[in-house]
Design an enzyme around this catalytic site. Structure first.
Site, PDB file in Angstrom:
ATOM      1  N   HIS A   1     -45.125 -70.131  11.230  1.00  0.00           N
ATOM      2  CA  HIS A   1     -44.257 -68.974  11.021  1.00  0.00           C
ATOM      3  C   HIS A   1     -43.010 -69.142  11.911  1.00  0.00           C
ATOM      4  CE1 HIS A   1     -42.880 -64.823  11.688  1.00  0.00           C
ATOM      5  NE2 HIS A   1     -43.412 -64.563  10.515  1.00  0.00           N
TER       6      HIS A   1
ATOM      7  N   VAL B   1     -41.574 -67.561  14.178  1.00  0.00           N
ATOM      8  CA  VAL B   1     -41.629 -67.247  15.615  1.00  0.00           C
ATOM      9  C   VAL B   1     -42.408 -68.286  16.420  1.00  0.00           C
ATOM     10  CG1 VAL B   1     -41.380 -64.744  15.306  1.00  0.00           C
ATOM     11  CG2 VAL B   1     -43.681 -65.748  15.413  1.00  0.00           C
ATOM     12  N   LYS B   2     -43.105 -69.192  15.746  1.00  0.00           N
ATOM     13  CA  LYS B   2     -43.989 -70.124  16.452  1.00  0.00           C
ATOM     14  C   LYS B   2     -43.233 -71.373  16.920  1.00  0.00           C
ATOM     15  CE  LYS B   2     -47.083 -67.055  15.616  1.00  0.00           C
ATOM     16  NZ  LYS B   2     -48.182 -67.013  14.678  1.00  0.00           N
ATOM     17  N   GLN B   3     -43.966 -72.331  17.518  1.00  0.00           N
ATOM     18  CA  GLN B   3     -43.295 -73.492  18.147  1.00  0.00           C
ATOM     19  C   GLN B   3     -42.472 -74.319  17.150  1.00  0.00           C
ATOM     20  OE1 GLN B   3     -46.227 -72.567  19.470  1.00  0.00           O
ATOM     21  NE2 GLN B   3     -45.858 -72.598  21.673  1.00  0.00           N
TER      22      GLN B   3
END
Ligand SMILES: *Cc1c(COP(=O)(O)O)cnc(C)c1O
Length: 385
Positions: free
Chosen positions: A183, A185-187
């Protein structure tokens, strides 16, 4: 009027021209889905995580569902899940017909408490779900000591922790099977996307079939074999991800190490600046671990009972700083209270933490001056009371 400073989200993606070119090339290729970039992304993920095999899927929640299926969770089975997580960790157990049993967390890290796990293991326990909360790996040594000789696999929800390490082992080669989310927002991101990685061949094989309706071959394999026959051997889902998303994933993954390094730099600046403030305390970071810092979480100690946190949240949001709260403990959601009968008091450490936690902006493209701005505004907010 002073110039309005830009809104600083708690997390956001980094996309560069290389990423755009990779996606464009994939869109112009013969394969939009089930093509060669799927296996290429899987090979890159296996290499990054040190796992034997990776199976990419359509999102992190699908990855968790796939992982629970792969370890064989079914009706009547209990899976121990930490209370402090996103709802998807527990939902994945329910999707398989199992029952999540909520474990409390450690007060200083908010990671699943091994003592709580030990006290909850019973004859129906079929797996333990761990959540590498904020990007910090759980205490896997203590957890594996607890399950030793019991045939209870550990399913890691590492949606926060891609690029992290437990001692010398990359996240993805520590638990029996590990789920990731891509997603924004992830790394790293593929828009929506996820993966399960494992060293257990049987788990990977089951995951591969599950993400494709329960069918044993995919479209490209049949084309290569010159065959029309496909066999559905169990009930699966369409959890496939497209080739153009995998193109983005491959391009993003090449930058992971640099980005995690930058997240650690930002965390160091936060920790240094926040050390002067008695009213807030960052979560503890254990020694000997590679924290991947998906989140930078503080506890607001000023005013007990959550009033201080609530005020600071609104103050910072009003100043364009996109703080957030991760998470309302899963067992307190109305759905869980209604269907499983969970109640406040079940996991007191997680519940107390929920009243105090605040996630500060944390993403690799943040400038040092952004970090200073967050802490200065936070100090103003504390002084404002
Ligand atoms: C993001 C996340 C998920 C779900 O991932 P999606 O890709 O949004 O489905 C699950 N668990 C945790 C802890 C997460 O942070």
């Amino acid at each position: 009027m002073p110039p309005q400073l830009p809104f600083l989200p708690y997390a956001t993606q980094s996309i560069d021209d290389e990423d755009v070119e990779a996606v464009t090339a994939a869109l112009k290729s013969a394969w939009l889905t089930t093509g060669p970039l799927v296996s290429k992304f899987e090979a890159a993920l296996a290499s990054t995580t040190g796992a034997k095999d990776a199976v990419v899927v359509s999102n992190g929640t699908a990855a968790l569902h796939t992982a629970m299926h792969a370890v064989g969770i079914g009706p009547g089975d209990e899976v121990i899940v930490p209370a402090m997580t996103f709802v998807a960790t527990a939902n994945a157990v329910l999707y398989c017909g199992g029952r999540p049993v909520f474990a409390d967390v450690e007060p200083d890290t908010l990671l699943i408490s091994p003592e709580s796990v030990a006290s909850l293991i019973g004859p129906k326990t079929r797996a333990i779900a761990t959540v590498d909360y904020a990007g910090q790996p759980c205490d896997y040594e203590a957890l594996y000591d607890i399950v030793a000789g019991r045939n209870i696999p550990i399913v890691a929800d590492a949606c926060h922790a891609l690029g992290g390490h437990y001692r010398s082992r990359p996240v993805g080669s520590v638990a029996d099977i590990t789920a990731f989310s891509f997603h924004p927002v992830k790394q790293i991101t593929t828009g929506e996307g996820g993966a399960v990685v494992s060293n257990v061949e049987e788990y990977s094989a089951r995951a591969r079939v599950f993400r494709n309706h329960g069918i044993t071959t995919d479209h490209r394999q049949r084309e290569q074999a010159g065959s029309w026959l496909y066999e559905m051997v169990e009930l699966g889902f369409n959890y496939r991800i497209t080739d153009f998303q995998c193109a983005l994933g491959i391009s993003q993954l090449a930058k992971l190490e640099r980005w995690v390094e930058r997240r650690r730099e930002i965390a160091n600046i936060y920790s240094e600046l926040l050390g002067d403030l008695a009213e807030v305390r960052p979560l503890a970071v254990r020694a000997g671990l590679g924290h991947a810092f998906h989140l930078y979480v503080i506890r607001v100690l000023a005013e007990p009972g959550g009033a201080g946190r609530a005020r600071l949240f609104h103050y910072l949001r009003g100043k364009g700083i996109g703080v957030n709260v991760h998470y309302l403990p899963v067992h307190l959601h109305p759905f869980y209270q209604r269907t499983l009968g969970t109640r406040p008091g079940l996991c007191p450490v997680a519940e107390r933490a929920y009243e105090e936690i605040l996630s500060l902006p944390m993403f690799p493209a943040m400038k040092n001056s952004d970090v200073h701005r967050v802490v200065e505004t936070l100090s103003e907010g504390l002084a404002d009371s």
